[in-house]
Design a protein around this motif. Structure first.
Motif, PDB file in Angstrom:
ATOM      1  N   VAL A   1      24.767  59.549 -63.855  1.00  0.00           N
ATOM      2  CA  VAL A   1      25.475  59.690 -65.124  1.00  0.00           C
ATOM      3  C   VAL A   1      24.454  59.586 -66.251  1.00  0.00           C
ATOM      4  CG1 VAL A   1      27.294  58.785 -66.610  1.00  0.00           C
ATOM      5  CG2 VAL A   1      27.556  58.675 -64.119  1.00  0.00           C
ATOM      6  N   SER A   2      24.371  60.641 -67.056  1.00  0.00           N
ATOM      7  CA  SER A   2      23.416  60.686 -68.164  1.00  0.00           C
ATOM      8  C   SER A   2      23.902  59.808 -69.316  1.00  0.00           C
ATOM      9  CB  SER A   2      23.251  62.135 -68.659  1.00  0.00           C
ATOM     10  OG  SER A   2      24.317  62.480 -69.526  1.00  0.00           O
ATOM     11  N   PRO A   3      23.030  59.545 -70.303  1.00  0.00           N
ATOM     12  CA  PRO A   3      23.467  58.732 -71.444  1.00  0.00           C
ATOM     13  C   PRO A   3      24.535  59.426 -72.290  1.00  0.00           C
ATOM     14  CG  PRO A   3      21.223  59.529 -71.785  1.00  0.00           C
ATOM     15  CD  PRO A   3      21.627  59.902 -70.385  1.00  0.00           C
ATOM     16  N   PHE A   4      24.771  60.712 -72.029  1.00  0.00           N
ATOM     17  CA  PHE A   4      25.793  61.462 -72.762  1.00  0.00           C
ATOM     18  C   PHE A   4      27.078  61.617 -71.957  1.00  0.00           C
ATOM     19  CE2 PHE A   4      21.557  62.950 -74.025  1.00  0.00           C
ATOM     20  CZ  PHE A   4      21.561  62.487 -75.340  1.00  0.00           C
ATOM     21  N   GLY A   5      27.139  60.919 -70.800  1.00  0.00           N
ATOM     22  CA  GLY A   5      28.345  60.939 -69.975  1.00  0.00           C
ATOM     23  C   GLY A   5      28.454  62.138 -69.055  1.00  0.00           C
ATOM     24  N   GLN A   6      27.373  62.873 -68.870  1.00  0.00           N
ATOM     25  CA  GLN A   6      27.388  64.039 -67.986  1.00  0.00           C
ATOM     26  C   GLN A   6      27.022  63.619 -66.569  1.00  0.00           C
ATOM     27  OE1 GLN A   6      24.344  65.639 -70.424  1.00  0.00           O
ATOM     28  NE2 GLN A   6      25.596  67.349 -71.131  1.00  0.00           N
ATOM     29  N   ILE A   7      27.663  64.248 -65.587  1.00  0.00           N
ATOM     30  CA  ILE A   7      27.320  64.031 -64.187  1.00  0.00           C
ATOM     31  C   ILE A   7      26.166  64.967 -63.841  1.00  0.00           C
ATOM     32  CG2 ILE A   7      28.117  64.206 -61.790  1.00  0.00           C
ATOM     33  CD1 ILE A   7      29.437  61.933 -63.317  1.00  0.00           C
ATOM     34  N   VAL A   8      25.090  64.403 -63.292  1.00  0.00           N
ATOM     35  CA  VAL A   8      23.894  65.167 -62.941  1.00  0.00           C
ATOM     36  C   VAL A   8      23.703  65.095 -61.431  1.00  0.00           C
ATOM     37  CG1 VAL A   8      21.395  65.327 -63.281  1.00  0.00           C
ATOM     38  CG2 VAL A   8      22.862  64.586 -65.176  1.00  0.00           C
ATOM     39  N   THR A   9      23.517  66.264 -60.814  1.00  0.00           N
ATOM     40  CA  THR A   9      23.247  66.336 -59.383  1.00  0.00           C
ATOM     41  C   THR A   9      21.737  66.397 -59.160  1.00  0.00           C
ATOM     42  OG1 THR A   9      23.232  68.750 -59.322  1.00  0.00           O
ATOM     43  CG2 THR A   9      25.380  67.659 -59.014  1.00  0.00           C
ATOM     44  N   LYS A  10      21.332  66.312 -57.917  1.00  0.00           N
ATOM     45  CA  LYS A  10      19.905  66.447 -57.590  1.00  0.00           C
ATOM     46  C   LYS A  10      19.384  67.791 -58.076  1.00  0.00           C
ATOM     47  CE  LYS A  10      16.661  66.583 -53.716  1.00  0.00           C
ATOM     48  NZ  LYS A  10      16.476  66.299 -52.285  1.00  0.00           N
ATOM     49  N   GLU A  11      20.135  68.838 -57.804  1.00  0.00           N
ATOM     50  CA  GLU A  11      19.715  70.185 -58.214  1.00  0.00           C
ATOM     51  C   GLU A  11      19.546  70.271 -59.734  1.00  0.00           C
ATOM     52  OE1 GLU A  11      21.639  74.618 -58.162  1.00  0.00           O
ATOM     53  OE2 GLU A  11      21.879  73.402 -56.357  1.00  0.00           O
ATOM     54  N   ASP A  12      20.504  69.709 -60.478  1.00  0.00           N
ATOM     55  CA  ASP A  12      20.422  69.704 -61.942  1.00  0.00           C
ATOM     56  C   ASP A  12      19.151  68.995 -62.407  1.00  0.00           C
ATOM     57  OD1 ASP A  12      23.013  70.845 -62.117  1.00  0.00           O
ATOM     58  OD2 ASP A  12      23.962  68.875 -62.278  1.00  0.00           O
ATOM     59  N   ASP A  13      18.907  67.828 -61.831  1.00  0.00           N
ATOM     60  CA  ASP A  13      17.762  67.006 -62.229  1.00  0.00           C
ATOM     61  C   ASP A  13      16.445  67.739 -61.970  1.00  0.00           C
ATOM     62  OD1 ASP A  13      16.251  64.860 -63.107  1.00  0.00           O
ATOM     63  OD2 ASP A  13      16.549  63.674 -61.301  1.00  0.00           O
TER      64      ASP A  13
END
Length: 122
Positions: A36-48
Motif C-alpha cells: 500500500v503506497s502512501p497515497f492509498g494505492q495497491i502496488v503489485t510486484k509487477e507495478d513496483d
C-alpha cells in the motif's frame, strides 16, 4: 527467524531500490506482493518493478534513520523510518517515510510479501 538476516535483506532491498536494480528487486519481492503506497494505492510486484525499470521512479538515496525487526516463526515484520530522495515522474522529492514490510521465508528464500509506506508528519 534471525534478526541479522532480516537487517541484511533490508539493506539488500535498499541498495536495489537506490540502484534501480530490477534483477535484485525481482529476487527480493514475492510474486504475491501487496503493498500500500502512501497515497492509498495497491502496488503489485509487477507495478513496483516496472516503475523502476521505466525510470518513472528513480530513488537516488535512502538513509535509514530508525529500524525495528519483529521476528516471528516463518515471517518477520520490519518498521523502518527513512529519509528518501527521489525523482518521481521528473519531480525531485525529499521525504521522511515509514515503511512496514513483512518478510516471508519460502523455499529457503526471504522475500517481501506485504508492506505499507506513509509520510512522516512533522
Amino acid at each position: 527467524m534471525e534478526e541479522t538476516l532480516i537487517y541484511e535483506h533490508e539493506e539488500k532491498l535498499r541498495n536495489a531500490m537506490v540502484n534501480g536494480d530490477v534483477e535484485n528487486l525481482d529476487k527480493l519481492i514475492s510474486d504475491e506482493l501487496t503493498f500500500v503506497s502512501p497515497f492509498g494505492q495497491i502496488v503489485t510486484k509487477e507495478d513496483d518493478i516496472d516503475s523502476h525499470r521505466s525510470g518513472i521512479v528513480n530513488i537516488t538515496e535512502i538513509k535509514f534513520l530508525n529500524q525495528k525487526v519483529i521476528p516471528l516463526e516463518d515471517v518477520a515484520v520490519t518498521i523502518t523510518q527513512a529519509k528518501v530522495h527521489a525523482i518521481i515522474a521528473g519531480q525531485h522529492t525529499e521525504d521522511e517515510m515509514y515503511y512496514t514490510r513483512v518478510w516471508q521465508k519460502h523455499k529457503n528464500e526471504l522475500k517481501v510479501i506485504s508492506g505499507h509506506c506513509s509520510f512522516v508528519k512533522k
